[in-house]
Scaffold this motif. Structure first.
Motif, PDB file in Angstrom:
ATOM      1  N   ALA A   1     -37.452  60.072  -3.499  1.00  0.00           N
ATOM      2  CA  ALA A   1     -37.580  61.505  -3.232  1.00  0.00           C
ATOM      3  C   ALA A   1     -38.382  62.187  -4.339  1.00  0.00           C
ATOM      4  O   ALA A   1     -38.154  61.942  -5.523  1.00  0.00           O
ATOM      5  N   MET A   2     -39.323  63.051  -3.952  1.00  0.00           N
ATOM      6  CA  MET A   2     -40.130  63.791  -4.914  1.00  0.00           C
ATOM      7  C   MET A   2     -39.267  64.800  -5.665  1.00  0.00           C
ATOM      8  O   MET A   2     -38.435  65.482  -5.076  1.00  0.00           O
ATOM      9  N   GLN A   3     -39.471  64.892  -6.997  1.00  0.00           N
ATOM     10  CA  GLN A   3     -38.668  65.765  -7.833  1.00  0.00           C
ATOM     11  C   GLN A   3     -39.403  67.061  -8.174  1.00  0.00           C
ATOM     12  O   GLN A   3     -40.633  67.128  -8.135  1.00  0.00           O
ATOM     13  N   LYS A   4     -38.603  68.082  -8.537  1.00  0.00           N
ATOM     14  CA  LYS A   4     -39.135  69.374  -8.977  1.00  0.00           C
ATOM     15  C   LYS A   4     -38.382  69.800 -10.229  1.00  0.00           C
ATOM     16  O   LYS A   4     -37.276  69.351 -10.488  1.00  0.00           O
ATOM     17  N   GLY A   5     -39.002  70.713 -10.999  1.00  0.00           N
ATOM     18  CA  GLY A   5     -38.347  71.212 -12.201  1.00  0.00           C
ATOM     19  C   GLY A   5     -38.390  70.191 -13.328  1.00  0.00           C
ATOM     20  O   GLY A   5     -39.296  69.364 -13.417  1.00  0.00           O
ATOM     21  N   TRP A   6     -37.380  70.234 -14.203  1.00  0.00           N
ATOM     22  CA  TRP A   6     -37.341  69.344 -15.359  1.00  0.00           C
ATOM     23  C   TRP A   6     -36.851  67.955 -14.967  1.00  0.00           C
ATOM     24  O   TRP A   6     -35.873  67.817 -14.241  1.00  0.00           O
ATOM     25  N   VAL A   7     -37.539  66.936 -15.449  1.00  0.00           N
ATOM     26  CA  VAL A   7     -37.106  65.550 -15.272  1.00  0.00           C
ATOM     27  C   VAL A   7     -37.250  64.835 -16.606  1.00  0.00           C
ATOM     28  O   VAL A   7     -38.092  65.195 -17.433  1.00  0.00           O
ATOM     29  N   LYS A   8     -36.418  63.841 -16.816  1.00  0.00           N
ATOM     30  CA  LYS A   8     -36.476  63.054 -18.050  1.00  0.00           C
ATOM     31  C   LYS A   8     -36.841  61.625 -17.696  1.00  0.00           C
ATOM     32  O   LYS A   8     -36.251  61.023 -16.797  1.00  0.00           O
ATOM     33  N   ASP A   9     -37.818  61.091 -18.404  1.00  0.00           N
ATOM     34  CA  ASP A   9     -38.255  59.719 -18.166  1.00  0.00           C
ATOM     35  C   ASP A   9     -38.595  59.073 -19.499  1.00  0.00           C
ATOM     36  O   ASP A   9     -39.391  59.615 -20.273  1.00  0.00           O
ATOM     37  N   SER A  10     -37.967  57.942 -19.757  1.00  0.00           N
ATOM     38  CA  SER A  10     -38.191  57.198 -21.010  1.00  0.00           C
ATOM     39  C   SER A  10     -37.957  58.070 -22.233  1.00  0.00           C
ATOM     40  O   SER A  10     -38.705  58.016 -23.216  1.00  0.00           O
ATOM     41  N   GLY A  11     -36.930  58.928 -22.161  1.00  0.00           N
ATOM     42  CA  GLY A  11     -36.567  59.759 -23.300  1.00  0.00           C
ATOM     43  C   GLY A  11     -37.420  60.996 -23.480  1.00  0.00           C
ATOM     44  O   GLY A  11     -37.218  61.754 -24.441  1.00  0.00           O
ATOM     45  N   LYS A  12     -38.371  61.259 -22.585  1.00  0.00           N
ATOM     46  CA  LYS A  12     -39.234  62.435 -22.689  1.00  0.00           C
ATOM     47  C   LYS A  12     -38.979  63.372 -21.514  1.00  0.00           C
ATOM     48  O   LYS A  12     -38.607  62.937 -20.427  1.00  0.00           O
ATOM     49  N   ASP A  13     -39.196  64.674 -21.786  1.00  0.00           N
ATOM     50  CA  ASP A  13     -38.980  65.688 -20.756  1.00  0.00           C
ATOM     51  C   ASP A  13     -40.312  66.118 -20.154  1.00  0.00           C
ATOM     52  O   ASP A  13     -41.300  66.327 -20.874  1.00  0.00           O
ATOM     53  N   TYR A  14     -40.302  66.262 -18.828  1.00  0.00           N
ATOM     54  CA  TYR A  14     -41.490  66.684 -18.092  1.00  0.00           C
ATOM     55  C   TYR A  14     -41.096  67.818 -17.148  1.00  0.00           C
ATOM     56  O   TYR A  14     -39.933  67.934 -16.755  1.00  0.00           O
ATOM     57  N   TYR A  15     -42.088  68.627 -16.795  1.00  0.00           N
ATOM     58  CA  TYR A  15     -41.808  69.735 -15.879  1.00  0.00           C
ATOM     59  C   TYR A  15     -42.723  69.637 -14.663  1.00  0.00           C
ATOM     60  O   TYR A  15     -43.947  69.501 -14.786  1.00  0.00           O
ATOM     61  N   LEU A  16     -42.100  69.721 -13.463  1.00  0.00           N
ATOM     62  CA  LEU A  16     -42.823  69.644 -12.192  1.00  0.00           C
ATOM     63  C   LEU A  16     -42.661  70.973 -11.464  1.00  0.00           C
ATOM     64  O   LEU A  16     -41.550  71.501 -11.369  1.00  0.00           O
ATOM     65  N   ASP A  17     -43.764  71.520 -10.956  1.00  0.00           N
ATOM     66  CA  ASP A  17     -43.678  72.822 -10.291  1.00  0.00           C
ATOM     67  C   ASP A  17     -43.044  72.692  -8.907  1.00  0.00           C
ATOM     68  O   ASP A  17     -42.555  71.620  -8.525  1.00  0.00           O
ATOM     69  N   ASN A  18     -43.063  73.792  -8.137  1.00  0.00           N
ATOM     70  CA  ASN A  18     -42.402  73.800  -6.824  1.00  0.00           C
ATOM     71  C   ASN A  18     -43.044  72.852  -5.823  1.00  0.00           C
ATOM     72  O   ASN A  18     -42.440  72.521  -4.802  1.00  0.00           O
ATOM     73  N   LEU A  19     -44.274  72.426  -6.098  1.00  0.00           N
ATOM     74  CA  LEU A  19     -44.946  71.453  -5.236  1.00  0.00           C
ATOM     75  C   LEU A  19     -44.793  70.036  -5.770  1.00  0.00           C
ATOM     76  O   LEU A  19     -45.361  69.098  -5.212  1.00  0.00           O
ATOM     77  N   GLY A  20     -44.033  69.904  -6.865  1.00  0.00           N
ATOM     78  CA  GLY A  20     -43.797  68.582  -7.434  1.00  0.00           C
ATOM     79  C   GLY A  20     -44.878  68.104  -8.378  1.00  0.00           C
ATOM     80  O   GLY A  20     -44.830  66.968  -8.850  1.00  0.00           O
ATOM     81  N   VAL A  21     -45.862  68.966  -8.693  1.00  0.00           N
ATOM     82  CA  VAL A  21     -46.985  68.559  -9.543  1.00  0.00           C
ATOM     83  C   VAL A  21     -46.590  68.675 -11.014  1.00  0.00           C
ATOM     84  O   VAL A  21     -46.047  69.700 -11.446  1.00  0.00           O
ATOM     85  N   MET A  22     -46.862  67.635 -11.800  1.00  0.00           N
ATOM     86  CA  MET A  22     -46.574  67.655 -13.229  1.00  0.00           C
ATOM     87  C   MET A  22     -47.453  68.685 -13.933  1.00  0.00           C
ATOM     88  O   MET A  22     -48.647  68.773 -13.680  1.00  0.00           O
ATOM     89  N   GLN A  23     -46.829  69.469 -14.838  1.00  0.00           N
ATOM     90  CA  GLN A  23     -47.536  70.532 -15.535  1.00  0.00           C
ATOM     91  C   GLN A  23     -47.902  70.120 -16.958  1.00  0.00           C
ATOM     92  O   GLN A  23     -47.266  69.250 -17.562  1.00  0.00           O
ATOM     93  N   THR A  24     -48.928  70.776 -17.497  1.00  0.00           N
ATOM     94  CA  THR A  24     -49.321  70.604 -18.898  1.00  0.00           C
ATOM     95  C   THR A  24     -49.588  71.983 -19.490  1.00  0.00           C
ATOM     96  O   THR A  24     -49.747  72.969 -18.764  1.00  0.00           O
ATOM     97  N   GLY A  25     -49.636  72.047 -20.825  1.00  0.00           N
ATOM     98  CA  GLY A  25     -49.897  73.319 -21.490  1.00  0.00           C
ATOM     99  C   GLY A  25     -48.649  74.187 -21.542  1.00  0.00           C
ATOM    100  O   GLY A  25     -47.521  73.707 -21.438  1.00  0.00           O
ATOM    101  N   TRP A  26     -48.858  75.496 -21.704  1.00  0.00           N
ATOM    102  CA  TRP A  26     -47.738  76.431 -21.817  1.00  0.00           C
ATOM    103  C   TRP A  26     -47.123  76.717 -20.451  1.00  0.00           C
ATOM    104  O   TRP A  26     -47.834  76.967 -19.480  1.00  0.00           O
ATOM    105  N   ILE A  27     -45.795  76.683 -20.376  1.00  0.00           N
ATOM    106  CA  ILE A  27     -45.079  77.064 -19.158  1.00  0.00           C
ATOM    107  C   ILE A  27     -43.881  77.924 -19.552  1.00  0.00           C
ATOM    108  O   ILE A  27     -43.410  77.866 -20.688  1.00  0.00           O
ATOM    109  N   GLN A  28     -43.415  78.728 -18.621  1.00  0.00           N
ATOM    110  CA  GLN A  28     -42.220  79.534 -18.849  1.00  0.00           C
ATOM    111  C   GLN A  28     -41.133  79.087 -17.890  1.00  0.00           C
ATOM    112  O   GLN A  28     -41.355  79.009 -16.679  1.00  0.00           O
TER     113      GLN A  28
END
Length: 266
Positions: free
Chosen positions: A132-159
């Protein structure tokens, strides 16, 4: 019926050889002879014998109703099996690429859902262990990532939840560091700097007192705020704590003035 007539003719033929007068009863007395018995019943017996043989041969070559039904059932079963296989193949063939099931998005490859990181159309997505495609914050290999409402991984500044975070070029959240003059804490959230953690040092190489003094925290990060109106505020000044929207941080007044910022009027 043919067999019955054959047997009847044979019996009459044999009986006629013994007593032709009894068998050929429809003829006059002089015609009731064994010769006529051969003529009538012998000929009939031979003809019926041939017919019986022909009919028996045809019946033996004709399949029975049960055989026909079994063959029809076999053909029907095979047709059903082929249709089932075709339907199943079509169903599996449809499961390719993005498919939405029960409110979740999955990415299928050869009928099987992908898991983990997926790159599609130059965008990165994260699929959990079920695909299943994820949204929001996810943790993988000890690192945190943020995916928007379309599931796309974000880079740079986010709020997120009213706080600012910085995501590196690989999508991993930055923490315990300074980015663009902003300090990011251990949980990655950008910290508001205040005069509470102020640590001032005098720059003996500068002849200007205001320009030579450094305003830094214990980590060496600048504490002078640069506002949206290009006004800098020194820690402890009137508008320092009131300034919430900080564009840049500076260590010295001289650094702020070189960047085009001016002191407040009051």
């Amino acid at each position: 019926m043919t067999t019955f007539l054959f047997l009847l003719s044979l019996i009459c033929f044999i009986a006629g050889l013994i007593k032709p007068q009894k068998i050929i009863f429809w003829k006059q007395e002089k015609y009731r002879t064994r010769k006529n018995v051969f003529k009538y019943f012998g000929t009939a017996t031979i003809i019926l014998l041939i017919l019986v043989g022909i009919f028996n041969q045809n019946n033996s070559s004709k399949p029975t109703t049960a055989t026909v039904d079994n063959k029809a059932q076999t053909v029907t079963s095979k047709d059903t099996e082929k249709k089932s296989d075709t339907a199943e193949s079509t169903k599996e063939a449809k499961k390719s690429g993005w498919v939405q099931e029960k409110g979740n998005w999955y990415y299928y490859d050869n009928g099987a859902p992908k898991t983990g990181w997926l790159r599609d159309n130059n965008k990165n997505y994260y699929l959990n262990s079920l695909g299943a495609m994820q949204k929001g914050w996810v943790k993988d290999s000890g690192k945190d990532y943020y995916l928007d409402n379309l599931g796309v991984m974000q880079t740079g500044w986010i709020q997120s939840n009213g706080k600012w975070y910085y995501l590196n070029s690989d999508g991993a959240m930055a923490s315990n560091t300074t980015v663009d003059g902003y300090y990011l804490s251990s949980n990655g959230a950008m910290q508001e700097k205040s005069s509470d953690n102020l640590n001032t040092n005098t720059n003996t190489n500068s002849n200007t007192t205001s320009g030579g003094k450094q305003y830094v925290d214990s980590n060496g990060n600048g504490l002078i705020k640069g506002s949206e109106k290009h006004i800098y505020h020194i820690p402890g000044s009137t508008y320092y704590d009131r300034t919430k929207k900080v564009v840049r941080w500076f260590k010295t007044v001289e650094e702020a003035e070189v960047a085009g910022y001016r002191a407040p009027e009051k």
